[in-house]
Design a protein around this motif. Sequence first.
Motif, PDB file in Angstrom:
ATOM      1  N   LYS A 114       0.850  -1.185   0.000  1.00 52.85           N
ATOM      2  CA  LYS A 114       0.000   0.000   0.000  1.00 52.85           C
ATOM      3  C   LYS A 114       0.888   1.238   0.000  1.00 52.85           C
ATOM      4  O   LYS A 114       1.658   1.462   0.919  1.00 52.85           O
ATOM      5  N   SER A 115       0.748   2.033  -1.054  1.00 53.91           N
ATOM      6  CA  SER A 115       1.582   3.216  -1.189  1.00 53.91           C
ATOM      7  C   SER A 115       0.747   4.410  -1.630  1.00 53.91           C
ATOM      8  O   SER A 115      -0.136   4.281  -2.478  1.00 53.91           O
ATOM      9  N   PHE A 116       1.054   5.557  -1.070  1.00 49.45           N
ATOM     10  CA  PHE A 116       0.381   6.794  -1.475  1.00 49.45           C
ATOM     11  C   PHE A 116       0.644   7.079  -2.950  1.00 49.45           C
ATOM     12  O   PHE A 116      -0.199   7.583  -3.660  1.00 49.45           O
ATOM     13  N   TYR A 117       1.807   6.686  -3.415  1.00 44.78           N
ATOM     14  CA  TYR A 117       2.178   6.978  -4.794  1.00 44.78           C
ATOM     15  C   TYR A 117       1.362   6.168  -5.806  1.00 44.78           C
ATOM     16  O   TYR A 117       1.204   6.578  -6.941  1.00 44.78           O
ATOM     17  N   ASN A 137      -3.063  20.303   2.716  1.00 42.59           N
ATOM     18  CA  ASN A 137      -2.643  19.755   4.002  1.00 42.59           C
ATOM     19  C   ASN A 137      -1.488  20.501   4.660  1.00 42.59           C
ATOM     20  O   ASN A 137      -1.100  20.160   5.769  1.00 42.59           O
ATOM     21  N   GLU A 141      -0.420  20.044   8.657  1.00 45.79           N
ATOM     22  CA  GLU A 141       0.819  19.315   8.910  1.00 45.79           C
ATOM     23  C   GLU A 141       1.852  20.187   9.607  1.00 45.79           C
ATOM     24  O   GLU A 141       2.586  19.728  10.483  1.00 45.79           O
ATOM     25  N   THR A 147       4.164  14.857   8.823  1.00 47.90           N
ATOM     26  CA  THR A 147       3.743  14.729   7.433  1.00 47.90           C
ATOM     27  C   THR A 147       2.760  13.568   7.357  1.00 47.90           C
ATOM     28  O   THR A 147       3.084  12.459   7.783  1.00 47.90           O
ATOM     29  N   SER A 148       1.563  13.839   6.840  1.00 47.80           N
ATOM     30  CA  SER A 148       0.513  12.813   6.857  1.00 47.80           C
ATOM     31  C   SER A 148       0.652  11.767   5.769  1.00 47.80           C
ATOM     32  O   SER A 148       0.137  10.673   5.902  1.00 47.80           O
ATOM     33  N   GLU A 149       1.314  12.061   4.680  1.00 49.27           N
ATOM     34  CA  GLU A 149       1.496  11.102   3.594  1.00 49.27           C
ATOM     35  C   GLU A 149       2.933  11.140   3.095  1.00 49.27           C
ATOM     36  O   GLU A 149       3.617  12.139   3.227  1.00 49.27           O
ATOM     37  N   GLY A 150       3.341  10.035   2.516  1.00 51.47           N
ATOM     38  CA  GLY A 150       4.680   9.919   1.957  1.00 51.47           C
ATOM     39  C   GLY A 150       5.177   8.496   2.108  1.00 51.47           C
ATOM     40  O   GLY A 150       4.458   7.631   2.627  1.00 51.47           O
ATOM     41  N   LYS A 153       4.727   6.294   5.258  1.00 51.68           N
ATOM     42  CA  LYS A 153       3.407   5.745   5.582  1.00 51.68           C
ATOM     43  C   LYS A 153       3.071   4.501   4.758  1.00 51.68           C
ATOM     44  O   LYS A 153       2.034   3.894   4.948  1.00 51.68           O
ATOM     45  N   ASP A 154       3.937   4.125   3.822  1.00 55.49           N
ATOM     46  CA  ASP A 154       3.697   2.927   3.016  1.00 55.49           C
ATOM     47  C   ASP A 154       3.690   1.703   3.934  1.00 55.49           C
ATOM     48  O   ASP A 154       4.326   1.695   4.989  1.00 55.49           O
TER      49      ASP A 154
END
Length: 181
Positions: A114-117, A137, A141, A147-150, A153-154
């Motif tokens: 699971k990745s934001f990218y 955001n 943040e 940082t909420s995503e990146g 977070k994967d």
Amino acid sequence: DNDSIYCHILDNKDDIVLTKYTLGKEKKVLVIPNFVKHNNKRYNVKKIGAYLINGVNGEGIEKLIINEGVRKIGRCAFRMIWSLNDVKLPSTLKTIGDAAFEECHIDNLKIQYKSFYNILLEQENPKEYFKNFLQENYEKEKNIGLTSEGPHKDDFVFLTNQINLKEYGSQGQQRAGVISL
């Protein structure tokens, strides 16, 4: 040979919860409908009640398909259906009750990254989407100092027949999933 469905109408009078499901003979595939018709009125199936089908009542079921629209599966809904080994869950599902699939022999383990990218790649214009995301955001943040995503977070997602073990699996199921690597 026909299935019998027992329901309870919810407060809004258009949605129901399935409370009991009696199967026709020698059924190997059970399909939970997204609606039930009664007296020429259509009722949306939103919930599957506790102890819907379990043990001997579900003998011989190998595959379970729950149609879109269902949001909740009650506790022990499909408990002890030993022959059950394939489950298809709807994207609308939000809650799976305790022991809903306990002692079922669902043995299909799938691992996803699971990745934001991946979300970015699905967008028509990934660059614009990411720019908007950062702008929306930034203040939040900055205030919380995170940082909420990146990439931090994967995560790996372990699925047993589309059931996320991290969210819905017992500790034993989670351990078995990791050990299977």
